[in-house]
Design an enzyme around this catalytic site. Structure first.
Site: not given
Lengths: 244, 244
Positions: B196, B49, B51
């Site tokens: 990230r 999923r 972002d």
């Protein structure tokens, strides 16, 4: 003083470089931002009037100003007034008679072909997707015929209004990185649509529809119809200009 | 039958993968196109999923259908119903109990940093522009500490609701191509924001604000605050998933 700016842009959302009645252009955006920044009407002169959809990493333009803002600081102030798809890379003062189009220079262009079965959406704006396998060695062999001084009539749009269609190509290389074939050309100048017609012709060679040696016939014929089709604009990027 | 699709997308214009009340998502676009194509309500289950702003070259999803359309033909028909920033790369039939999130797999992600003084507008949507020089060797040295089985609590968002924060990283490489630094990670799974946060931490190492060896301290502390900041979403691309 006369100031030179080096401009990078993603051409996807513009109707090319040159100001025109319909559609937003890079030249217009730069004139507006410079006029706003320097508080006097500014009208730039560009080196390459790239077509709609064509990108650039280093197109060159100059303008005259009475402003006392240091020329090398103009790029930073200008970028704050430009959308994020146009970025001035550099600015400096040049001689008052310097003209980016008439000065002796070496221009470099790159045409990128995404050569795989399925499109890659992350590369859709700056590569031309070509489905069938291309033979990069043959394309490179054909590109070698471009090097030197030639009459490029067959590789230019019939619309091009110029005195001479003779140009000199210094380097012409075709290479593949992952799925992307790069056609990189450096020359003293390029006629209207010349890089895109060269790309369209090299694609025909890579696809096996034309032998590399046929490049000689195309040159000899001085006839646009002998060369391949004009490849789509969005695969083309103006890399930069070196002045003597 | 259950059908698997491999999906590439430019995430710039989407509110991420997962359906949500506000904003258009990749999952929604795929459900709509599949429902239209197969003439029955389709609801896909995705592997990752991603972002808002994150891209993918090969995210995986499955769905069940009563359609008799050959599974391998679905990708082509589906692409005609999808916008050009979402392209299904491949479709095939899978076992009825195959679930893309629970099956054993190796996922690969890449974070791209444009490391130069000026932004490059042609790369603005899939690289994070970082102004100061980064030391790629030090970043690579730090990345090596990620390899193996670790508790990644310090490298995950406190928001992540999961039973275990232990994951295995198989490969972690940092390399530079022209102006772009690539951080490429392959593992058995990644926690929310993990890639990230790793990118944000490696940037700190590359900038000289953190020694590579400090990675050991970050792991040991099991505290999100020890690691670097969460790097912006648009630099991240999900490369693909291999199932056993």
């Amino acid at each position: 003083m006369r100031v030179m700016i080096v401009v990078a842009y993603d051409g996807s959302n513009y109707s090319g470089w040159q100001i025109q009645p319909n559609g937003v252009t890079i030249e217009q955006k730069l004139n507006e931002a410079l006029t706003d920044l320097l508080q006097e009407p500014i009208s730039i002169m560009g080196a390459s009037r790239t077509d709609a959809g064509v990108h650039s990493l280093g197109n060159v333009a100059v303008f005259d100003t009475t402003s006392r803002m240091p020329a090398d600081k103009i790029s930073f102030a200008l970028n704050q007034r430009l959308p994020d798809d146009i970025v001035v890379q550099y600015s400096c003062q040049v001689e008052d008679d310097f003209h980016p189009r008439y000065a002796a220079c070496r221009k470099t262009y790159e045409y990128k072909i995404l050569n795989r079965k399925m499109p890659d959406p992350t590369k859709r704006k700056d590569t031309f997707h070509y489905y069938y396998d291309l033979d990069v060695d043959k394309m490179n062999e054909a590109a070698a015929y471009l090097i030197g001084q030639h009459d490029f009539t067959s590789f230019s749009s019939v619309k091009a209004q110029v005195k001479s269609r003779v140009r000199t190509i210094y380097t012409a290389k075709v290479y593949k990185e992952d799925d992307v074939i790069h056609i990189r050309l450096t020359g003293d100048g390029f006629l209207y649509n010349m890089v895109r017609i060269i790309a369209g012709t090299l694609i025909k060679v890579g696809a096996g529809e034309m032998e590399p040696m046929y490049m000689l016939e195309i040159f000899r014929g001085r006839n646009r119809e002998l060369a391949g089709p004009t490849a789509p604009a969005h695969g083309l990027t103006m890399i930069g200009i070196e002045y003597e």
